[in-house]
Design an enzyme around this catalytic site. Structure first.
Site, short mmCIF file in Angstrom:
data_model
loop_
_atom_site.label_atom_id
_atom_site.label_comp_id
_atom_site.label_asym_id
_atom_site.label_seq_id
_atom_site.Cartn_x
_atom_site.Cartn_y
_atom_site.Cartn_z
N HIS A 67 1.09 -0.89 0.16
CA HIS A 67 0.17 -0.23 0.03
C HIS A 67 0.81 1.63 -0.01
CE1 HIS A 67 -2.80 -2.70 2.98
NE2 HIS A 67 -3.22 -3.04 1.73
N TYR A 130 3.57 2.69 13.92
CA TYR A 130 4.07 3.51 12.92
C TYR A 130 3.02 5.07 12.86
CZ TYR A 130 -0.39 1.68 10.09
OH TYR A 130 -1.02 0.94 9.94
#
Length: 462
Positions: A67, A130
């Site tokens: 992605h 993240y």
């Protein structure tokens, strides 16, 4: 494990790998997972994270991706190990570049916007975290790539046939069918003015808006603009009617355009990590100094100068800003040079002030300087920008225009500011508008002599 924090480049431009020191004992370990000051010193971009996400993978073989989200990501492991692969899905020469490696808690990776990322868990109960610099938005779309794309040929440790992969990820397109992610764009505000038109001539790919499309004096309109699509905003909008600014109506309009609107743009620049280019004026000074430097204290005389000075102060609150002070602007539209050329052609012999001194700035030169500062990555801050050469008076400029139009320079009479303004109710003007150009020249930019540019401009008038 690394004994000290280090940063390594990868084959994908902008994607960097950080080795994180782990401090452990019988109880476990501790690490500084993200340390802005230290990591920036090594070369990590100051990417401004606004959201922290955690992805937990229950079983070995769970595979996610590939992605390419439209934001930067700083990825690290909290527990377990993963095999990570990245593919550059941005427009440009690096499209399709592949990089992969195994990551454990001692490694973190900065993934730039538009680079496809994917992770395969190598242990049960693996989690990675993240940081991202855009808030997640529903309905957002972005490029994705088939995990098994033969062109990229990612060497998955666990064959994809044996891995746990979502149906959505199994149906992602091959590389030759991926539409690359375009870069963020530039936005020119005030696109119909002299400077705006000159900017668009130099930056034809930039988006252009004027007040009827984006009213930068309206806080809600500015906040609603899709700034996540942009990286650069060039503010060419301003209220420049020096004398009408002294009227009740003009004062309100000048403050709205030159101060309030700039505050709104500076706030957007702060919140969305935009580079703000804002153009100011010699009128922020009282004209008592022979040459004005960038660090001279502000001392405006009239409303126009006061509003521009306020705009300077708020523009500087944007971390990434270029504040350009200029003087005596000449471009495509009504201006002093065009007026003098018209008078010369009609046989008029005007009186022109000879006790206001400065340098002309052609919009082409101002735009050339803006482009230079952006291209060389000059330090953010304030720069004076005018054409070069000796300082002259308005009368000197008028005489040169008359000479270029075939008239005698003696046809221009010199008058004082007091004589010219008697009975006209003019706003106060700085007597000396000469701006120091040393700081700009130190970046490698050499201004063109004002009268060389003047001759070319007058010739273009036909």
């Amino acid at each position: 494990m690394s004994a000290e924090l280090t940063l390594d480049q990868s084959p994908i431009p902008g994607l960097v790998v950080l080795r994180l020191p782990l401090h452990g004992d019988s109880r476990g370990w501790f690490k500084e997972n993200w340390q802005r000051e230290k990591m920036q010193a090594l070369g990590l971009p100051d990417f401004g994270p606004v959201q922290n996400n955690v992805s937990f993978n229950g079983s070995r073989g769970t595979t996610r991706g590939i992605h390419a989200e439209p934001w930067d990501k700083f990825v690290s492991i909290t527990t377990g190990r993963v095999f990570a692969a990245w593919v550059d899905l941005r427009e440009g020469d690096s499209f399709g570049t592949v990089f992969h490696m195994e990551i454990d808690p001692s490694v973190a990776v900065f993934v730039p916007r538009g680079v496809g990322n994917s992770y395969q868990a190598l242990e049960d109960a693996t989690a990675y975290t993240y940081l991202v610099n855009e808030h997640w938005r529903p309905g957002i779309t972005y490029p994705a790539l088939d995990l098994a794309d033969p062109t990229c040929a990612v060497p998955w440790p666990i064959p994809l046939a044996e891995a746990e992969v979502s149906e959505k990820d199994r149906s992602n397109p091959r590389l030759d069918a991926v539409k690359p992610m375009p870069p963020k764009r530039a936005l020119v505000v005030g696109a119909r003015g002299q400077l705006g038109r000159a900017l668009l001539a130099e930056l034809p790919d930039a988006d252009a808006v004027d007040l009827d499309e984006l009213d930068v004096g309206d806080a809600e309109a500015v906040a609603a603009w899709p700034w996540h699509e942009y990286e650069l905003v060039l503010n060419a909008a301003a209220y420049t009617a020096v004398d009408p600014a002294e009227t009740p109506e003009g004062r309100v309009a000048a403050w709205r355009a030159n101060a309030t609107a700039v505050a709104h743009l500076a706030r957007a620049a702060r919140e969305h990590r935009l580079t703000l280019v804002h153009v100011s004026t010699d009128y922020v000074f009282d004209g008592t100094a022979e040459v004005h430097t960038e660090d001279e204290p502000l001392s405006p005389l009239g409303v126009y100068g006061q509003t521009k000075a306020a705009g300077d102060l708020v523009a500087a609150t944007a971390p990434r800003h270029y504040l350009l002070r200029t003087s005596w602007v000449v471009g495509d539209g009504g201006n002093f040079v065009r007026t003098m050329a018209g008078l010369a052609d009609r046989g008029v012999s005007p009186g022109v002030v000879d006790d206001q001194v400065g340098r002309l700035t052609f919009t082409t030169e101002l735009v050339r300087a803006i482009r230079h500062l952006l291209d060389v990555g000059a330090p953010y801050g304030t720069y004076n920008v005018t054409n070069g050469g000796p300082a002259t008076s308005w009368a000197d400029v008028a005489r040169e225009v008359f000479r270029l139009r075939g008239r005698s320079a003696d046809d221009v009479a010199a008058v004082s500011t007091e004589e010219y303004g008697r009975g006209k109710g003019l706003a106060p003007r700085p007597r000396c508008s000469t701006l120091a150009l040393d700081k700009l020249q130190a970046t490698g930019f050499e201004p063109e002599d004002a009268f060389v540019a003047l001759r070319r401009y007058v010739a273009s008038l036909g």
